[in-house]
Design an enzyme around this catalytic site. Structure first.
Site, PDB file in Angstrom:
ATOM      1  N   GLY A 210      -9.343  -8.451   4.219  1.00 45.00           N
ATOM      2  CA  GLY A 210      -9.363  -8.020   2.832  1.00 45.00           C
ATOM      3  C   GLY A 210      -8.087  -7.317   2.442  1.00 45.00           C
ATOM      4  O   GLY A 210      -7.070  -7.395   3.145  1.00 45.00           O
ATOM      5  N   ASN A 211      -8.132  -6.622   1.323  1.00 45.86           N
ATOM      6  CA  ASN A 211      -6.966  -5.876   0.849  1.00 45.86           C
ATOM      7  C   ASN A 211      -7.446  -4.617   0.141  1.00 45.86           C
ATOM      8  O   ASN A 211      -8.655  -4.376   0.014  1.00 45.86           O
ATOM      9  CB  ASN A 211      -6.094  -6.752  -0.064  1.00 45.86           C
ATOM     10  CG  ASN A 211      -6.856  -7.294  -1.256  1.00 45.86           C
ATOM     11  OD1 ASN A 211      -7.239  -6.540  -2.152  1.00 45.86           O
ATOM     12  ND2 ASN A 211      -7.074  -8.603  -1.270  1.00 45.86           N
TER      13      ASN A 211
END
Length: 416
Positions: A210-211
């Site tokens: 993810g981020n």
């Protein structure tokens, strides 16, 4: 303006009394149409005292006036708040067993529905299907707020505050001119779709790639566009922030889901804003069970495959007159500055505008403020903004407006 306020049987019906007063104080004529069960929460006398008009649930009251038809024919706007799961089901299936549901079958004006119920009822597949049906028919269904419900329960299902419902409802008619014939917003009559948040690519049932994106900037753009008169849909990738009332929300998780949602919405949209942080890669395979540590401490080998380039795809498929805006979250390096990397991305992706922001050391992610430089396809700076994310959002929309008014000139510039 002539408004019908439908009230169904939920504990949040008391908020509808506040909403009624707000609408009346704004100068609108309001006729309350409650359901019979709603009287258990707020009585008829309250509605009649606050509105100055009769309030009834009966189809057979005022028979000579054919009220179940006349009310809908004479309305400029219909609000149903709170809307219970039962009322949503009746509206979706075309039931007509009281004055409110028969009225909903006769109206041709904008309709805003504000659901309120317990979380389990809101998330039930039947309720979600009914909401999808209503939205497909053009009914504007708000996302319920998340917070304290009745008793000790908490979660999504709370009725938005009356001020938010009033603002969302009146935004639906922003496409109309005021008494002087002046449009009420520079995005009136436009449809805008905004992506926000960050995609997650599952490795196994527990872990993901993810981020750091929270979706705050995308939400700000959606909110600003709605305030300027647009009909707005937000494609929210793992967004946990509250979305303002009056904005339709499509929730997604992965890059593939975001790509599908944006591709489906884009053809009927005037402005597409890709503010979401999309994962460039995803695992080739997602493990069915949690990946365990290997004997001897050897790390697992995770093979990645490239995700679709959502922004480039939208730019390549855009229709005539549509404006596509991308975001470039960049960090400078020995090869180029933040803005130069953004310029290269603008040319590569083909978006009409690219909002470039420096995310070095996590700047921009989750914070209330942001700073962007907006460039066109040729790399020319057309706007710069520093401040709150709402201020940045308005600066980006300001840069969009000339392109909406002169799409042919934009295309000619791009061809040159």
């Amino acid at each position: 303006m002539r408004i019908i306020l439908g009230v169904s049987a939920g504990i949040a019906a008391y908020k509808a009394a506040i909403l009624l007063r707000l609408l009346r104080e704004a100068g609108h004529a309001v006729r309350v149409v409650p359901t019979e069960s709603s009287y258990a929460f707020v009585g008829r006398a309250t509605w009649e005292a606050l509105s100055g008009e009769p309030a009834t649930h009966e189809v057979f009251d005022a028979v000579p006036e054919v009220a179940h038809v006349r009310l809908g024919q004479g309305a400029d706007l219909v609000i149903v708040a709170p809307a219970t799961a039962d009322v949503l089901a009746k509206a979706a299936t075309g039931r007509a067993d009281d004055l409110l549901t028969t009225t909903l079958l006769t109206v041709r004006c904008p309709v805003l529905v504000a659901p309120a119920m317990h979380t389990e009822m809101w998330l039930h597949a039947a309720t979600q299907a009914n909401v999808a049906t209503l939205r497909a028919r053009g009914v504007h269904v708000l996302e319920p707020a998340t917070g304290r419900l009745t008793g000790a329960d908490s979660g999504p299902g709370r009725l938005p505050e009356p001020q938010e419902i009033a603002a969302a409802a009146l935004a639906l008619v922003n496409g109309r001119a005021d008494d002087a014939g002046v449009p009420r917003g520079d995005f009136s009559g436009r449809r805008v779709v905004v992506s926000a948040g960050g995609t997650l690519e599952p490795l196994d049932p527990v872990r993901f790639l993810g981020n750091r994106s929270t979706g705050r900037q995308g939400i700000a753009i959606a909110e600003a566009a709605a305030a300027r008169g647009a009909a707005v849909t937000l494609v929210a990738a793992n967004v946990h922030l509250e979305v303002p009332a009056g904005i339709d929300v499509v929730r997604v998780e992965t890059a593939a889901e975001l790509d599908a949602a944006m591709t489906a919405l884009a053809p009927e949209t005037d402005v597409v804003v890709m503010a979401a942080a999309v994962a460039d890669f995803r695992p080739v395979r997602t493990a069915d069970s949690k990946i365990k540590k290997a004997p001897g401490g050897a790390a697992p080998l995770i093979e990645l495959v490239e995700n679709p380039d959502v922004l480039a795809g939208l730019a390549a498929q855009r229709r005539a007159g549509q404006v596509v805006v991308g975001f470039a979250a960049e960090t400078g390096d020995e090869h180029a500055s933040v803005v130069d990397h953004g310029r290269a991305k603008a040319r590569r992706k083909g978006a009409d505008l690219m909002a470039i922001n420096d995310v070095s050391a996590g700047r921009g992610f989750g914070s209330p403020d942001n700073a962007v430089v907006v460039v066109n396809q040729e790399g020319a700076v057309v706007a710069e903004a520093t401040g709150s994310k709402r201020e940045v959002a308005d600066a980006i929309l300001d840069a969009v407006v000339p392109l909406l008014d002169a799409p042919d000139a934009r295309a000619a510039t791009a061809d040159a």
